[in-house]
Design an enzyme around this catalytic site. Sequence first.
Site, PDB file in Angstrom:
ATOM      1  N   LYS A  81       0.847  -1.200   0.000  1.00 19.25           N
ATOM      2  CA  LYS A  81       0.000   0.000   0.000  1.00 19.25           C
ATOM      3  C   LYS A  81       0.886   1.255   0.000  1.00 19.25           C
ATOM      4  O   LYS A  81       1.905   1.292   0.685  1.00 19.25           O
ATOM      5  CB  LYS A  81      -0.905  -0.021   1.235  1.00 19.25           C
ATOM      6  CG  LYS A  81      -1.944   1.100   1.263  1.00 19.25           C
ATOM      7  CD  LYS A  81      -2.856   0.946   2.474  1.00 19.25           C
ATOM      8  CE  LYS A  81      -3.940   2.004   2.532  1.00 19.25           C
ATOM      9  NZ  LYS A  81      -4.829   1.835   3.698  1.00 19.25           N
TER      10      LYS A  81
ATOM     11  N   SER B 135      -9.723   1.801   2.729  1.00 22.09           N
ATOM     12  CA  SER B 135      -8.835   2.548   1.884  1.00 22.09           C
ATOM     13  C   SER B 135      -7.786   1.717   1.154  1.00 22.09           C
ATOM     14  O   SER B 135      -7.215   2.189   0.181  1.00 22.09           O
ATOM     15  CB  SER B 135      -8.122   3.622   2.716  1.00 22.09           C
ATOM     16  OG  SER B 135      -7.278   3.031   3.687  1.00 22.09           O
TER      17      SER B 135
ATOM     18  N   SER C 181      -9.864  -0.588   7.004  1.00 19.68           N
ATOM     19  CA  SER C 181      -9.299  -0.364   5.670  1.00 19.68           C
ATOM     20  C   SER C 181      -8.589  -1.557   5.039  1.00 19.68           C
ATOM     21  O   SER C 181      -8.215  -1.498   3.872  1.00 19.68           O
ATOM     22  CB  SER C 181      -8.336   0.824   5.703  1.00 19.68           C
ATOM     23  OG  SER C 181      -9.065   2.027   5.635  1.00 19.68           O
TER      24      SER C 181
END
Lengths: 477, 94
Positions: free
Chosen positions: A79, A154, A178
């Site tokens: 990420k 996210s 997330s």
Amino acid sequence: MDILDLKARDIRDKIINREITATEVVEAYIKHIEEKDKDINAFITVDKEGARSQGARIDEKIKNGEELGRLAGIPIGIKDNIVTKDMVTTCGSKMLKDYVSPYDATVVEIIKKEDGIIIGKTNMDEFAMGSSTETSYFGASKNPLDMKKVPGGSSGGSAAAVASNQVAIALGSDTGGSVRQPANFCGVVGLKPTYGRISRYGLVPLANTLDQIGVIAKDTEDAALMLSILSGYDEKDPTSVSMDLNLNLESTEVDIKKIRIGIPKELFDIEIENQVKDNFFKTIELIKENGGMVEEVSLPNLKYALETYLLISNAEASANLARFDGLRLGFRAEDYETLDELYIKSRTEAFGEEVKRRIMLGTYILREDHAEDYYMQALKVRTLIRNDFEKAFENVDILLSPTSPTLPFNLGDKIENPVDMYKGDLFTVPVNLAGLCAMNLPLFNGDRLPIGIQIIGNKFGEEDIINLGLAIEGMVK
Amino acid sequence: MISKEDVSQIAELCKLSFDDVENDGFIKEFEKVLNLVENIKEADTSDIEPTYQVNQYKDPFIGDEVEESLPQKEVLKNTVEEKYGYFKILKVVD
């Protein structure tokens, strides 16, 4: 055999057994990314050359008979809020679009040491603020299972990349769901470990007391493998904890009768989409049929969890994002006459709308005249929520809930309505508030849109959630 | 109700600016979020201690040893302007 379909652990085993080379793995993935990611947009950066040289180095090691790391040859997505010194780390923001960290995050160091292949940095909501990846400065990612739907967020890029076989496994971060929610929307496993289990050094913070790095994988065993490698105390993160992790991955036969399972009765007061509800109760029935013990528990303060989360996370975020001032790193506006103008213009031009809203909210509730009513009250309710869980875990090992109250929604459906977006995190935020561990386990329903269940374990109870995950995977096979 | 003046004052604290159109839409969404968190006031928290950290936490002491820090060149590479090995910004003192 299609290399792209292999589980992460199988890639490593086949490379060690010389059935395939690391270079073959890298080339297969790069080719697939080139074809696929034009549409899905799971990556912000793909490091083809870095992946190729890493693959060649592993093949060289094999040739020389050197020992290989535990992630040898596995293509991994990171990420884009976890810093890497060979690639930009953008956090999905214009603010950091060119930022290259001078150091690697601890998890990145570990992956490199274990011969994992970091193939790219994955898309995300700006500064991890969002549940759909639509707030990314680099454009939304799409759900590989239905291109009209969001992949969740996210960590939506990481989940979409795993679900579309563009990486074998990925890292995300989870402040209020997330990792688990995008894993749910994309039909993959998403594991958020206990607060402190994995070092956060090098994770750009959203809310420090809630953030935790997590794993997105094709199944429970792959997630457990990555967890076991990344977990442990790190002197660079004083909130990380040294606790034994006793995962027995050799024997995946799990006796479900030994796991005591609780269902919070407050769940039934919450509005849940019918398909999600049906699927959840079907899973409970399946567990009972296989001899599992399921009982009702009570978490009376769950009704304040979303409010508590919004107050604490935004208060912490507003303080964290004060560091982006345009001076030492990040975006700097071109046109300014005073220092104040430099700050204001740089921040106003580089932050997106959701980020601004949360900074404003956090600052508002921390203002002297509101801090007692909002922030301090939230910290106290956080204690009530922790106490509820503590009490529940006196009688059960595991709590079950849906991961999200809805199915994946359409791109554009909720982006103009933040309150609706926040309500989707209802089941995931309590876990972060109490510092517990939890995992999304995907269970497909008829029309192929995934519906996951959330398996919640006590603090440092990863063994329990992984065992139950393996058991349920065995039942639905 | 939150006033436009309130929003401007918070924006100043945040080092953000909003033009008028943005300002109006912003207030509406901002108020919705504030309404949502309002419920928390009804929770009975008398005699309840706040949670600052979920785990037992002690600040660790590190040994008083000389260690290499990040190279200056590496640290400066992300700034827009540098001079003589420093971050260059506006002159703030005459």
